[in-house]
Design an enzyme around this catalytic site. Structure first.
Site, PDB file in Angstrom:
ATOM      1  N   LYS A 259      28.913 -21.821  26.226  1.00 55.58           N
ATOM      2  CA  LYS A 259      28.018 -21.992  27.379  1.00 55.58           C
ATOM      3  C   LYS A 259      26.796 -22.820  26.979  1.00 55.58           C
ATOM      4  O   LYS A 259      26.347 -23.691  27.737  1.00 55.58           O
ATOM      5  CB  LYS A 259      27.584 -20.616  27.925  1.00 55.58           C
TER       6      LYS A 259
ATOM      7  N   GLN B 266      25.314 -11.596  28.680  1.00 57.22           N
ATOM      8  CA  GLN B 266      26.740 -11.641  28.363  1.00 57.22           C
ATOM      9  C   GLN B 266      27.341 -10.238  28.400  1.00 57.22           C
ATOM     10  O   GLN B 266      26.808  -9.296  27.819  1.00 57.22           O
ATOM     11  CB  GLN B 266      26.951 -12.292  26.978  1.00 57.22           C
TER      12      GLN B 266
ATOM     13  N   ASP C  80      25.372 -15.663  37.380  1.00 59.06           N
ATOM     14  CA  ASP C  80      26.694 -15.030  37.367  1.00 59.06           C
ATOM     15  C   ASP C  80      27.106 -14.554  38.762  1.00 59.06           C
ATOM     16  O   ASP C  80      28.272 -14.259  38.996  1.00 59.06           O
ATOM     17  CB  ASP C  80      26.679 -13.792  36.451  1.00 59.06           C
TER      18      ASP C  80
HETATM   19  N1  GUN Z   1      31.919 -11.928  29.905  1.00 56.52           N
HETATM   20  C1  GUN Z   1      33.125 -12.449  30.227  1.00 56.52           C
HETATM   21  N2  GUN Z   1      33.009 -13.259  31.307  1.00 56.52           N
HETATM   22  C2  GUN Z   1      31.707 -13.239  31.664  1.00 56.52           C
HETATM   23  C3  GUN Z   1      30.976 -13.878  32.696  1.00 56.52           C
HETATM   24  O1  GUN Z   1      31.497 -14.639  33.538  1.00 56.52           O
HETATM   25  N3  GUN Z   1      29.629 -13.610  32.725  1.00 56.52           N
HETATM   26  C4  GUN Z   1      29.037 -12.780  31.816  1.00 56.52           C
HETATM   27  N4  GUN Z   1      27.718 -12.572  31.944  1.00 56.52           N
HETATM   28  N5  GUN Z   1      29.698 -12.169  30.867  1.00 56.52           N
HETATM   29  C5  GUN Z   1      31.018 -12.404  30.778  1.00 56.52           C
END
Ligand code: GUN
Length: 318
Positions: free
Chosen positions: A59, A103, A129
């Site tokens: 990311k 996360q 998100d």
């Molecule tokens: N862990 C796995 N996928 C995601 C996501 O799309 N957002 C976040 N914050 N954590 C994740």
């Protein structure tokens, strides 16, 4: 059935993700000129989950590749709930942070409800998100909202592949807050007739095989076989399941396939939730990897740029 017998059109998420990112680049440049700074994503990583480390690294790389700024905060596995909350609150209060991403998963030691409570603490206008209940409510009511990235990416992929949604039958297997529920809502808003299936659904394969568009997000390798798929259907495979057991890999992919060769080399391969035999029944299918995964990150960038633009224009109004 070998992968090589596949006739389905391959829906490349990698290609669409590149197009999305390039579409964002001029918007990032315009924002930088207008705001005198880059859009910034604040990320919080708690603990040492190996998958999360990789996701967060990807990311950051993608954000910075687009000229955006990132601010990664790390906390140890032993961090308290208040430690996590303090960082979220500091991101909320910061004028320079446009997006916030905590996360998932958080360490189990924080308690069963910690994740939801932390997501609830994020400013909804920075919630890239789309997990905050305010954004979930806005999505359900079809109001402008920051929307979860994987479902947004799936819609982008269908649109750019010119796969009709309106009037089609869509079946979603999986009812998670991250994928199943929001993709069902987005497909509904695009006038699909949507069925959401889950572990208690009776005659699952029969229900799935009514779909023109089948979205699978269950986290079980090769779960969806040809019996689930109407010939010619579009199948979106959200699963990314690492396989390390040779027999399992051979059973799913077959001797002599490229996946098997990749396994012999690396000792691990990724399997989607969709069995490779579906490639000879479906009309179109997303690969794993290179399907939905790259789109999720592209839409995170898109949400961050959008949050930054919206904050800038609301600053100008006040
Ligand atoms: N862990 C796995 N996928 C995601 C996501 O799309 N957002 C976040 N914050 N954590 C994740």
């Amino acid at each position: 059935m070998k992968l090589d017998d596949a006739t389905a059109r391959v829906l490349s998420g990698t290609k669409v993700a590149t197009e999305i990112r390039e579409g964002l680049r001029p918007r990032v440049e315009t924002f930088c000129r207008a705001a005198g700074r880059a859009p910034m994503l604040g990320l919080l990583l708690v603990g040492a989950d190996p998958g999360s480390q990789i996701y967060v690294r990807n990311k950051i790389k993608a954000s910075e590749g687009l000229g955006m700024a990132t601010d990664l905060r790390r906390l140890p596995e032993t961090a308290s709930f208040d430690d996590v909350l303090d960082i979220v609150r500091s991101f909320n209060a910061s004028a320079a942070h446009d997006g916030i991403l905590v996360q998932s998963p958080l360490p189990v030691g924080l308690g069963a409800e910690a994740e939801q409570k932390i997501f609830d603490a994020i400013d909804p206008d920075k919630d890239v998100d789309g997990f905050h209940p305010v954004n979930v409510g806005r999505l359900v009511q079809k109001r402008p909202a920051l929307t979860p990235c994987t479902p947004l990416g799936i819609i982008e992929l269908l649109d750019r592949a010119q796969i009709e949604i309106s009037g089609k039958r869509a079946v979603v297997i999986g009812r998670s807050d991250i994928v199943g529920k929001p993709i069902a809502m987005l497909l509904l808003h695009r006038n699909a007739t949507v069925t959401v299936c889950h572990s208690k659904t009776v005659a699952l394969a029969r229900v799935a095989s009514t779909a023109d568009i089948l979205v699978v997000a269950v986290g079980v390798p090769a779960f969806v076989t040809r019996a689930f798929v109407k010939p010619g259907a579009t199948v979106i495979d959200v699963g990314t399941n690492p396989l390390t057991d040779r027999d399992r890999v051979e059973m799913i992919f077959g001797e002599g396939t490229m996946k098997m060769a990749a396994f012999e080399k690396r000792g691990t391969v990724l399997s989607g939730d969709v069995h490779p035999e579906v490639g000879s029944v479906a009309g179109a299918l997303t690969p794993v990897p290179g399907g939905v995964g790259p789109l999720t990150i592209a839409m995170l960038l898109s949400n961050t740029v959008r949050a930054a633009e919206d904050r800038l224009s609301s600053d100008r109004r006040t």
